[in-house]
Design an enzyme around this catalytic site. Structure first.
Site, mmCIF file in Angstrom:
data_model
loop_
_atom_site.group_PDB
_atom_site.id
_atom_site.type_symbol
_atom_site.label_atom_id
_atom_site.label_comp_id
_atom_site.label_asym_id
_atom_site.label_seq_id
_atom_site.Cartn_x
_atom_site.Cartn_y
_atom_site.Cartn_z
ATOM 1 N N GLU A 140 0.801 -1.226 0.000
ATOM 2 C CA GLU A 140 0.000 0.000 0.000
ATOM 3 C C GLU A 140 0.832 1.273 0.000
ATOM 4 O OE1 GLU A 140 -4.059 -1.723 2.065
ATOM 5 O OE2 GLU A 140 -2.818 -0.325 3.210
ATOM 6 N N GLU A 167 -6.472 -7.805 -0.948
ATOM 7 C CA GLU A 167 -7.124 -7.537 0.333
ATOM 8 C C GLU A 167 -8.522 -7.000 0.063
ATOM 9 O OE1 GLU A 167 -5.176 -5.101 3.268
ATOM 10 O OE2 GLU A 167 -3.183 -5.832 2.721
#
Length: 750
Positions: free
Chosen positions: A381, A461
């Site tokens: 991320e 995710e």
């Protein structure tokens, strides 16, 4: 084969780092590896408690058999920034807390006792990944994996990378690039013999090649009747190598599998066959002891993800896992996305250089694991950084051309430098933040990538922090938790351009105060920290084929007053049965099919029983007597599963459930679950009384003796003490009294 000796025992542990500790042994606290420097409470932990320096010391005495041999010290991982000393002299330094440390002892050992000292720093050093920003997990501190001494000839086999090109051909090939360790810079002249051995111990092929340099390629070609490594049949082969030179003889071996992985614009293929990736992310932490549980716990985690949760894939978020974990993934057919350490933050030039080294260490350590299908070479991320990520991809591709790279991101239209666009898609839940999209499980691929064409694409995710759920949460929240996981899986199954989806996450975990609940736990898992399932765990388990395991789990605590307004409908039954029969509160039985209208793409949609299946008179009203309900699952017309939901739950039994009935006397650990059950054998969801745990015999308890049940259960781990003999567990509850369970030593188990 190098002679490898485990040196996990007889360490002295000290807090701090005084210079004199490197010179002479000082009595500290006796510990055994793996070891956690500071055990934290289950919740409300001080995240700074372990963020300081620690010292471990051990005396080692050379064996006369080591004379003339190359002796190496190996730590499988130390958290973190470790410096290794022998008799006061530094012999190695290693910043990374997740990959092995090697230190050469040859010519440094003196007769008699030698003092080995390890100094580590548990602080979050901003020059070491994953530190520098705020990370949503704890890193603990300590020598939390195994330690070894390896003894080999001075001219030996350091390792080999094994490849299986064109596994779909009728005749297959093993291509191995062997690297030699030439510690004394001796002239290399000799030969290497390679032997290929199948899982039954049969020699399949052999080849011998001359060797005159430190790297040599060996091919075993024309191989027939080779079993491919697959998630349903993980066939493993052994490549055994023998080096013969004028300086002596050395052996080395590794296991591997014949398999191919392909991420394409129309999904993922394993050995040329389409396979939808269905998985969960996993943190390697455990209650109280952090990272420091040995081999058995690592293997058990792999089994839980593969068998109890029914996943075919696990992501090692956000760092390389234990070698024991990967070895077991190889054996049981669990695919792995493995990635480098980090979380959102990119540091400066020193930090980046260490991260690039992390890529190399990860790949060199794990490139022979057939379970590993992708290298994650982008910090989870993190923002775009062209030069940095161009380099991590370049290093990965130079080391291994057999697996794709992925870059785990959460920002749309980020630069695509990897082979697979890997995306953390949390769009489901964004509608609750004021978005105008509505309830959307996954965004279209091209909207995410910003590209005008499809690329290999994997969702890595979803859910997680968008809808954290505790095992003690009310039934309505647990229903919603289940639906969110089902909806994303259904969307992934329904889009051939999506390779699959890996949910966040398998297990709850301790985290920094900046994240998680008010008690310092991220309740993002479909299981709690003890690996006890929440209802959402069965959203995954129910997608397995009934030939592997029949699943039928109603998402209910079964009480009329549990939900707003009252009642139990709609009742979600997570199942892989053809239909479910319900006998509700004395009404006539009726069978209900899975809801393929709401979930058209799932292999096994849930059965959703609603008010429409009953008359108003049958449903009853608030204030009327609440009665028992029974569910029966059917496959091909035959009853295969039963579930009784009693009208008034009575605490009836305390279940003590160890994962195994025997323990090895050394280096073993075992999880024990304790559950409060009602008269139908179902867990009591709000039972929260404490239990007291006593362990006697050849094992010791990890964590506190007094444990509070959460959601009707609690767990603990025990580890072997090094002595042989049986183990007895005594569990005391005010409600259920005292109960005992005996465990055998493995030597006595047969």
């Amino acid at each position: 084969m190098p002679h490898t000796t485990n040196i996990n025992t007889d360490w002295q542990f000290h807090e701090g780092d005084a210079p004199e500790l490197r010179q002479q042994a000082r009595r500290g606290r006796a510990v055994t590896l793996p070891h956690n420097a500071v055990d934290l409470p289950y919740n409300h932990a001080d995240q700074t408690a372990y963020q300081r320096r620690y010292t471990y010391q051990k005396l080692i005495r050379p064996d006369p058999a080591w004379d003339g041999q190359e002796v190496t010290l190996r730590f499988d991982a130390v958290m973190a920034d470790a410096r290794i000393y022998l008799n006061g002299t530094e012999i190695a330094a290693h910043k990374d807390g997740y990959t092995p440390i090697h230190a050469r002892l040859t010519d440094r050992l003196r007769p008699g006792d030698n003092l080995l000292t390890v100094v580590l720093d548990g602080t979050e050093n901003p020059e070491i990944p994953p530190f520098g920003g705020q990370i949503d997990y704890l890193t603990y501190a300590g020598i939390y994996r195994d330690a070894w001494i390896e003894v080999a000839p001075a001219l030996s086999i350091a390792g080999a990378k094994v490849e299986t090109p064109d596994v779909l051909a009728a005749e297959k090939t093993v291509h191995a690039v062997v690297t030699l360790a030439n510690a004394c810079d001796q002239e290399i002249e000799g030969r290497i013999t390679a032997e290929l051995i199948d899982r039954g111990g049969r020699t399949v092929a052999t080849a011998t090649v001359p060797v005159s340099e430190a790297r040599v390629a060996i091919d075993l070609a024309g191989l027939k009747d080779i079993a491919l490594w697959d998630v349903k049949d993980p066939a493993l082969y052994t490549l055994s190598l023998v080096l013969e030179t004028a300086h002596g003889r050395d052996g080395w071996s590794t296991q591997f599998g014949f398999r191919s992985v392909d991420f394409t614009t129309d999904g993922f293929r394993l050995n040329g066959k389409p396979l939808k990736i269905r998985g969960l992310n996993r943190h390697q932490s455990f209650p109280y002891v952090g990272y420091a549980l040995p081999r058995a716990a690592q293997e058990r985690d792999a089994e839980i993800v593969r068998y109890e949760l029914g996943c075919n894939t696990v992501r090692s978020s956000h760092y390389p896992p234990s070698p024991w974990f990967l070895d077991h993934c190889d054996r049981i057919g669990l695919l792995v996305l493995e990635e480098i350490p980090g979380w959102q933050h990119i540091g400066g030039s020193v930090w980046k250089a260490e991260s690039v080294r992390n890529v190399e260490r990860m790949i060199r350590r794990d490139w022979n694991h057939p379970s590993v299908i992708m290298w994650g070479v982008r910090i989870n991320e993190s923002p775009d950084d062209h030069a940095f990520y161009a380099k991590t991809n370049r290093v990965a591709r130079a080391l291994d051309t057999t697996r794709p790279t992925g870059g785990i991101r959460c920002i749309a239209e980020s630069e695509f430098l990897e082979d697979v666009y890997t995306m953390n898609d949390f769009v489901l839940g964004s509608h609750e933040l004021g978005g105008n999209r509505g309830r959307t499980p996954l965004r279209p691929q091209r909207e995410v990538t910003g590209l005008g064409h499809d690329v290999p694409y994997l969702v890595t995710e979803y859910n997680g922090h968008m809808f954290p759920t505790k095992s003690t949460d009310n039934e309505l929240r647990q229903n919603e938790h289940v639906l969110r996981h089902l909806e994303v899986m259904d969307a992934a199954y329904g889009d051939s351009a999506v390779a699959g989806c890996i949910g966040w996450c398998a297990f709850d975990y301790n985290t920094h105060a900046d994240f998680g609940s008010g008690d310092g736990i991220c309740y993002h898992g479909v299981m709690d920290m003890y690996r006890e399932p929440k209802f959402a765990a069965y959203a995954y388990a129910s997608q397995t084929e009934p030939s592997e395991r029949v699943v039928m789990e109603p998402v209910t605590h079964y009480a009329r007053g549990e939900r707003n307004i009252g009642g139990i409908f709609p009742l979600i039954v997570l199942t892989n049965c053809d239909e479910v029969e319900i006998r509700y509160a004395g009404t006539a039985p009726r069978r209900i099919k899975p809801d393929r209208e709401a979930f058209p793409h799932l292999p096994h949609p849930p059965v959703i029983i609603d008010r429409k299946h009953f008359t108003d008179a049958e449903l009853g009203e608030w204030g009327e007597r609440w009665e028992t309900t029974a569910l029966t699952g059917y496959l091909d017309g035959a009853a295969v599963a039963e579930c009784l939901l009693p009208e008034r739950k009575i605490p009836s039994a305390l279940e003590i459930a160890p994962d195994r009935t025997a323990m090895a006397p050394k280096g073993d650990c075992l999880r024990v679950m304790v559950r409060a059950l009602d008269q139908a054998g179902r867990k009591l969801p709000y039972f929260s009384e404490p239990i007291e745990v006593e362990v006697s015999g050849a094992a010791r308890r990890l964590g506190p003796a007094l444990l509070a049940m959460q959601g009707g259960s609690v767990g603990f781990w025990i580890e072997s003490s090094g002595r042989e003999g049986p183990v007895e567990l005594q569990i005391t509850s005010q409600r259920f009294g005292r109960q005992s369970v005996g465990l055998l030593s493995k030597e006595d188990a047969g």
